[in-house]
Scaffold this motif. Structure first.
Motif, PDB file in Angstrom:
ATOM      1  N   TYR A 392      74.537  44.147  -7.613  1.00  0.00           N
ATOM      2  CA  TYR A 392      74.841  42.720  -7.481  1.00  0.00           C
ATOM      3  C   TYR A 392      73.960  42.135  -6.383  1.00  0.00           C
ATOM      4  O   TYR A 392      73.644  42.815  -5.401  1.00  0.00           O
ATOM      5  CB  TYR A 392      76.322  42.513  -7.121  1.00  0.00           C
ATOM      6  CG  TYR A 392      77.263  43.140  -8.120  1.00  0.00           C
ATOM      7  CD1 TYR A 392      77.663  42.444  -9.256  1.00  0.00           C
ATOM      8  CD2 TYR A 392      77.725  44.448  -7.944  1.00  0.00           C
ATOM      9  CE1 TYR A 392      78.514  43.029 -10.197  1.00  0.00           C
ATOM     10  CE2 TYR A 392      78.572  45.036  -8.874  1.00  0.00           C
ATOM     11  CZ  TYR A 392      78.968  44.320  -9.990  1.00  0.00           C
ATOM     12  OH  TYR A 392      79.792  44.900 -10.910  1.00  0.00           O
ATOM     13  N   THR A 394      73.196  38.594  -3.905  1.00  0.00           N
ATOM     14  CA  THR A 394      73.634  37.284  -3.402  1.00  0.00           C
ATOM     15  C   THR A 394      72.452  36.611  -2.712  1.00  0.00           C
ATOM     16  O   THR A 394      71.498  37.256  -2.312  1.00  0.00           O
ATOM     17  CB  THR A 394      74.793  37.422  -2.400  1.00  0.00           C
ATOM     18  OG1 THR A 394      74.362  38.201  -1.277  1.00  0.00           O
ATOM     19  CG2 THR A 394      75.998  38.092  -3.048  1.00  0.00           C
ATOM     20  N   THR A 572      82.111  38.012   2.506  1.00  0.00           N
ATOM     21  CA  THR A 572      81.961  37.105   1.370  1.00  0.00           C
ATOM     22  C   THR A 572      80.926  37.659   0.392  1.00  0.00           C
ATOM     23  O   THR A 572      81.120  37.618  -0.829  1.00  0.00           O
ATOM     24  CB  THR A 572      81.524  35.720   1.889  1.00  0.00           C
ATOM     25  OG1 THR A 572      82.444  35.315   2.887  1.00  0.00           O
ATOM     26  CG2 THR A 572      81.475  34.694   0.785  1.00  0.00           C
ATOM     27  N   GLU A 573      79.832  38.160   0.931  1.00  0.00           N
ATOM     28  CA  GLU A 573      78.787  38.729   0.091  1.00  0.00           C
ATOM     29  C   GLU A 573      79.308  39.982  -0.632  1.00  0.00           C
ATOM     30  O   GLU A 573      79.140  40.151  -1.843  1.00  0.00           O
ATOM     31  CB  GLU A 573      77.578  39.123   0.956  1.00  0.00           C
ATOM     32  CG  GLU A 573      76.911  37.953   1.689  1.00  0.00           C
ATOM     33  CD  GLU A 573      77.536  37.645   3.058  1.00  0.00           C
ATOM     34  OE1 GLU A 573      78.781  37.610   3.144  1.00  0.00           O
ATOM     35  OE2 GLU A 573      76.790  37.426   4.026  1.00  0.00           O
ATOM     36  N   PHE A 576      81.763  39.577  -3.539  1.00  0.00           N
ATOM     37  CA  PHE A 576      81.195  39.185  -4.836  1.00  0.00           C
ATOM     38  C   PHE A 576      80.908  40.437  -5.661  1.00  0.00           C
ATOM     39  O   PHE A 576      81.266  40.526  -6.842  1.00  0.00           O
ATOM     40  CB  PHE A 576      79.915  38.355  -4.681  1.00  0.00           C
ATOM     41  CG  PHE A 576      79.198  38.172  -5.981  1.00  0.00           C
ATOM     42  CD1 PHE A 576      79.795  37.466  -7.014  1.00  0.00           C
ATOM     43  CD2 PHE A 576      77.959  38.751  -6.202  1.00  0.00           C
ATOM     44  CE1 PHE A 576      79.165  37.326  -8.247  1.00  0.00           C
ATOM     45  CE2 PHE A 576      77.320  38.624  -7.435  1.00  0.00           C
ATOM     46  CZ  PHE A 576      77.929  37.908  -8.456  1.00  0.00           C
ATOM     47  N   SER A 580      83.565  41.681  -8.627  1.00  0.00           N
ATOM     48  CA  SER A 580      82.918  41.658  -9.938  1.00  0.00           C
ATOM     49  C   SER A 580      83.016  43.035 -10.574  1.00  0.00           C
ATOM     50  O   SER A 580      83.294  43.175 -11.775  1.00  0.00           O
ATOM     51  CB  SER A 580      81.447  41.248  -9.801  1.00  0.00           C
ATOM     52  OG  SER A 580      81.347  39.909  -9.373  1.00  0.00           O
ATOM     53  N   ALA A 881      78.638  30.136  -4.784  1.00  0.00           N
ATOM     54  CA  ALA A 881      78.712  30.778  -6.100  1.00  0.00           C
ATOM     55  C   ALA A 881      77.883  30.046  -7.149  1.00  0.00           C
ATOM     56  O   ALA A 881      77.404  30.661  -8.102  1.00  0.00           O
ATOM     57  CB  ALA A 881      80.175  30.830  -6.550  1.00  0.00           C
ATOM     58  N   ALA A 941      83.390  33.408  -5.438  1.00  0.00           N
ATOM     59  CA  ALA A 941      82.208  33.751  -6.247  1.00  0.00           C
ATOM     60  C   ALA A 941      82.542  34.762  -7.348  1.00  0.00           C
ATOM     61  O   ALA A 941      82.190  34.543  -8.518  1.00  0.00           O
ATOM     62  CB  ALA A 941      81.079  34.253  -5.353  1.00  0.00           C
ATOM     63  N   PRO A 942      83.215  35.871  -7.041  1.00  0.00           N
ATOM     64  CA  PRO A 942      83.535  36.788  -8.143  1.00  0.00           C
ATOM     65  C   PRO A 942      84.507  36.188  -9.152  1.00  0.00           C
ATOM     66  O   PRO A 942      84.422  36.492 -10.352  1.00  0.00           O
ATOM     67  CB  PRO A 942      84.162  38.002  -7.428  1.00  0.00           C
ATOM     68  CG  PRO A 942      84.597  37.501  -6.084  1.00  0.00           C
ATOM     69  CD  PRO A 942      83.615  36.427  -5.726  1.00  0.00           C
ATOM     70  N   ILE A 959      74.201  35.623  -7.796  1.00  0.00           N
ATOM     71  CA  ILE A 959      74.600  34.235  -7.548  1.00  0.00           C
ATOM     72  C   ILE A 959      73.512  33.576  -6.706  1.00  0.00           C
ATOM     73  O   ILE A 959      72.760  34.255  -6.023  1.00  0.00           O
ATOM     74  CB  ILE A 959      75.975  34.154  -6.839  1.00  0.00           C
ATOM     75  CG1 ILE A 959      75.991  35.036  -5.562  1.00  0.00           C
ATOM     76  CG2 ILE A 959      77.081  34.504  -7.772  1.00  0.00           C
ATOM     77  CD1 ILE A 959      77.218  34.838  -4.701  1.00  0.00           C
TER      78      ILE A 959
END
Ligand code: FES
Length: 977
Positions: A392, A394, A572-573, A576, A580, A881, A941-942, A959
């Motif tokens: 993933y 970001t 936060t990162e 995600f 997810s 996001a 975001a997720p 994202i």
């Protein structure tokens, strides 16, 4: 040629001389109308809006010379001094001013709207406010304030109060009727006020838990000059910063002679003029994490926007002209913008200077390499029936705090350096600055006025050293304010992450192994590049607390503007990726995503395994979860959005008559912390006044979060008064006790506990004095309530009587106390967020229709302030996001460094929002409180990506989910049925 103009401002005529280039904004501020705020100078942000002949206009885009004979109204002219216009009153009452920096622009725009349309709909309000950015509120309470103001203007007696809904809720209760009753009770409000749920046994309070207006609200809604950008000083010079046009270059020659010769210029500083003192700019506790890879001004630049030279001059205009006269010859070096490329052999070495040490691998640009592991990997992988590996990514988000970095420095009458600065960390700034300019801390005073938004960007020494050196060199007061372009490329941002997760699950739904391999883009300097990824690993790997967990990270230099602290701080990162992945596992295994999470998330009483190995502060701290409302959060959120009826429901996915649209619903859960365990310390001092009021002195920095209000409520709760009786003064290194500052979601929890302790000590002194006055033997039997002290037999003395007795009449002494607090633990708040979207499968455009956020932040000290945090967090997280990304060309120049091309959600973009608090009572928190400031950005975001998957069947693992990114993913996938 200067030009004379006459105009009317707030009903009074003014004559002034202006240059052809002078903006109306600058002209108004030169006349001391400081409510008119500068946010961008490009017309993008709208916070400089004033009324020109009754029309809302951006004063930064108007020339003062064109204003001859025009009638201007600013916020100062809305109501006579000492009174409030209904808009100001409503903004105050509903909590629409958080940092308050955008408030003047919002109110003036709303004034124009209500003048032409006294009964606007929600859509009309949002449309009118769409041009005025706010970064704090998510616009929810601003819309509510305009609605309430319209009612106040109509008939104050009939205006509906705006109040949270308080309801008792037991963990095993069916949540649906609770949500339905809340919606009925708030049917006439859009957006709705928050729902605050309490377990039946939550201990009663009288002041804590009340939705009080912020203690600083009155001055904010009146646009008083309370920010660093409003500070002025006799003889003040204006500074301006020359920044690099190159991503990587050596300064071969720099000629400042023409700039120095310009009349009005007092100083031009380059690397040749200053001692080479190495430092790390992150505002963190002593000793600052290494490496010390920065100096004030250097002979090398490492990103576009890096510092080159700084000027001080008689006016901003002269300072800017002087910058253009500095002649710099660069030796342009190869640059690298991708962290994976930067790690390859042969990549440009960004910190090749010998005096930067403590790098993990200089040649490969790796600043830090981190590894942490708990559990038995062999056993875990052997137990796992299915292994998932996913990557993933970001992006680099920018804070877009509407007040730019701004600082005023001057020598006081005792030859001490005073630094008035918009900062989250006044005490760290003093300590760091002392080393940089070579003064002892005792000769530096740092003062934090109101802060117009920080979000982590002001947990950093960004401008203070430049202004300080100019004051030292010139002997004059110096003011330095960043431009909006510099905010983007010369302040800080969020670290882009490349995350490879590996998870092992059993067929019965147990997560037995979880690894995170992280490459984080540290940009040009390593500030926060150790601790942000550590928090990423700690927070994300803690949520499911798998028996085996492993974290590996490389923080890597690139030639991009430097990331630093930003709200969420790595978590936060990481969430995600983590959430997810959980959604992907559940989908592929055919499991209910809620049940799969519930089966694995950390429980009350569980020890968080990785917490001993990994953390922002000292490691080795045992973390045991002592409170959690996560299960209730998920159940309530699922009920509120009708999750089970919508998720995977083909009929609901379709939009009748619009075959190109698909609806989807997604969710995630998250946990955060409350301060840095074993490291963060805060102190408070409280003294009683003659009238029974109290001065509360705290080092904490209210950056728009409502911290001063929350701390006042905590003190008031202990002392049996209301927050009105607590006068808060915060963030001044001379006059307030130490506080490490506002970051890491620590203020309510850490500073709040310090305030509670100090108040308890004062309350004890009051009890003793009152017992003496009433002849009661046992002071512990005295009760503080409603501004009085009661004896067991019902007799009472007022706090005023107690204070006068103690200060003036008998055995005189000052009733006062101080206390400090450090916590060995960092109790996690929890959140469940549900997002509904509509996706245009032909264009890739996403419309976010609805967000329901359900939070366990422990006891909610002030529901209005806490809901404001959630609503603003949702806006910031939706931008992260969906729309926000710092984009560069191949030379490393940011191509969207304006708050327009860099798109933050505006009033009309915001979805329907519901915020629900599931209160728990954290045993280590002040009155059971945990934190709320950062958890609110962790899971959006997720949830959004999951909703897009539900709508289209396509998983996006990078994202922001821009239309192009979504469209390309849809093109790659099989056609959406
Ligand atoms: Fe709007 Fe802070 S309250 S920017």
């Amino acid at each position: 040629m200067p030009q004379s103009i006459t105009l009317t401002v707030n009903g009074r005529p003014y004559s002034l001389e202006v240059q052809p280039s002078t903006s109306l904004l600058d002209a108004l501020r030169s006349l001391s109308f400081f409510s008119v705020k500068r946010g961008c100078d490009s017309g993008d942000c709208g916070i400089c809006t004033v009324l020109v002949d009754g029309q809302p206009m951006r004063s930064c885009r108007l020339k003062a010379a064109d204003m001859e004979g025009r009638a201007i109204v600013t916020l100062e002219g809305l109501a006579p001094r000492g009174t409030l216009h209904p808009l100001q009153q409503a903004f105050m009452e509903v909590g629409a001013s958080q940092c308050g920096f955008c408030t003047p622009g919002q109110i003036m725009t709303a004034k124009a709207l209500l003048d032409r349309n006294p009964h606007p709909s929600e859509e009309e309000i949002r449309a009118a406010l769409n041009g005025v950015l706010c970064r704090c509120t998510g616009y929810a309470k601003i819309v509510n304030a305009v609605q309430r103001a319209a009612e106040l203007l109509d008939d104050p007696q009939q205006a509906r109060p705006f109040e949270p809904v308080f309801t008792v809720f037991t963990p095993d209760q069916d949540p649906k009727p609770v949500v339905d009753a809340y919606r009925r009770a708030t049917a006439s409000w859009r957006p709705r006020p928050p729902l605050v749920l309490a377990p039946p046994d939550l201990s009663p309070t009288h002041e804590v838990g009340r939705p009080r207006p912020k203690v600083d609200a009155a001055k904010l809604v009146q646009g008083r000059p309370v920010f660093a950008v409003d500070m002025r000083r006799e003889g003040m010079l204006y500074a301006a910063l020359l920044t690099s046009p190159h991503a990587h270059a050596r300064i071969k020659r720099i000629d400042t002679s023409r700039a120095e010769a310009l009349p009005g210029v007092h100083a031009v500083l380059t690397y040749r003029d200053l001692p080479r003192v190495k430092f790390a700019s992150g505002g963190q506790s002593y000793p600052n994490p290494k490496p010390y890879d920065q100096v004030v001004l250097d002979w090398k630049v490492r990103h576009v926007g890096d510092r080159v030279a700084v000027v001080a001059a008689e006016s901003p205009d002269i300072a800017r002209r002087a910058l253009r006269l500095i002649d710099v010859e660069y030796e342009v070096l190869p640059h690298v913008l991708d962290p994976l490329e930067a790690m390859q052999p042969g990549a440009p070495v960004i910190h090749d200077e010998e005096d930067t040490t403590d790098l993990y691998d200089r040649q490969r640009n790796i600043v830090h390499h981190i590894e942490a592991q708990v559990g038995d990997p062999d056993a875990a992988w052997a137990e796992a029936d299915v292994v998932f590996e996913r990557e993933y990514r970001t992006s680099q988000q920018q804070h877009v705090n509407l007040e730019p970095h701004a600082v005023l420095t001057y020598w006081d009458e005792d030859d001490r350096l005073v630094v008035v600065t918009s900062t989250q960390v006044p005490f760290h700034i003093r300590r760091m600055l002392a080393g940089i300019v070579g003064l002892p801390e005792k000769r530096i005073r740092v003062v934090k006025p109101r802060v117009g938004g920080g979000f982590g960007n002001k947990q950093e020494l960004v401008v203070e050293d430049l202004a300080a050196w100019l004051t030292i060199k010139t002997g004059r007061p110096v003011y330095l304010e960043y431009t909006r372009y510099q905010e983007f490329v010369s302040s800080r941002s969020r670290h882009p992450h490349i995350m490879r997760y590996k998870a092992g699950v059993t067929r019965d739904g147990r997560l037995v192994a979880l690894e995170l391999h992280l490459v984080t883009d540290a940009g040009a300097y390593g500030t926060h590049s150790l601790t942000v990824p550590m928090v990423a690993g700690l927070k994300s790997l803690s949520l499911y607390n798998a028996p085996y967990t492993r974290f590996v990270c490389d923080s890597v230099y690139t030639n991009k503007p430097t990331p630093g602290a930003m709200r969420g701080y790595g978590a936060t990162e990481a969430f995600f990726g983590l959430e997810s992945l959980m959604s992907e596992i559940a989908a592929e295994m055919g499991w209910d995503p809620l049940e799969f999470r519930r089966q694995n998330w950390v429980q009350v009483g569980e020890r968080v395994r990785i917490a001993r190995e990994l953390g922002e502060g000292p490691t080795g701290h045992e973390q045991v979860v002592q409170s959690s409302g996560l299960d209730a959060c998920v159940r309530l959120g699922a009920a509120a959005v009708e999750w089970h009826a919508k998720r995977g429901n083909e009929r609901w996915h379709r939009v009748p008559g619009k075959p190109h649209l698909r609806r989807g619903i997604g969710m995630s859960v998250a946990m955060h912390g409350s301060g840095v365990a074993g490291l963060d310390m805060a102190a408070a001092f409280l003294k009683m006044n003659d009238d029974g009021s109290f001065n509360l002195l705290v080092g904490a920095s209210d950056i728009g979060t409502g911290a001063d209000t929350v701390l006042a409520q905590i003190a008031a709760e202990v002392l049996g008064v209301t927050a009105d009786d607590i006068i808060v003064y915060s963030g001044d290194t001379d006059f307030t006790p130490f506080d490490k500052g506002s970051y890491a979601s620590s203020t309510t929890y850490i500073s709040g506990n310090a305030v509670r302790k100090a108040a308890q000590a004062v309350a004890q002194q009051i009890r003793e004095r009152a017992a003496q006055m009433l002849g009661v033997d046992d002071p512990q039997a005295m009760v503080l309530r409603e501004g009085r002290v009661f004896a067991p037999d019902g007799r009472a003395v007022s706090l005023r009587e107690v204070a006068l007795h103690s200060l003036h009449q008998h055995d005189q002494r000052q009733i006062m106390a101080s206390a400090s607090h450090m916590s060995p633990t960092s109790p996690p708040p929890f959140a469940a967020q549900f997002v509904e979207v509509t996706v245009d499968i032909e264009t890739g455009q996403i419309t976010v229709d609805r967000v329901v956020m359900v939070l366990d932040a422990g006891r909610v000290i002030n529901p209005l302030a806490a809901a404001g945090q959630a609503e603003g967090g949702i806006q910031m997280a939706l931008g992260y996001a969906h729309t926000e990304e710092m984009v560069y060309d191949e030379r490393g120049k940011m191509v969207n460094a304006r708050p327009g091309p860099y798109y933050t959600y505006r009033a009309a973009d915001m979805p329907e929002i519901e915020v629900i608090f599931v209160q728990t009572e954290e045993p280590t928190g002040p009155f059971g409180a945990k934190s709320v400031a950062e958890i609110v950005v962790d899971g959006i975001a997720p949830a959004l990506a999951d909703a897009v998957y539900d709508a289209t069947g396509v998983r996006l693992r990078s994202i922001p989910l821009t239309p192009e990114r979504v469209w390309r993913a849809l093109q790659r996938a099989a056609p959406v049925a």
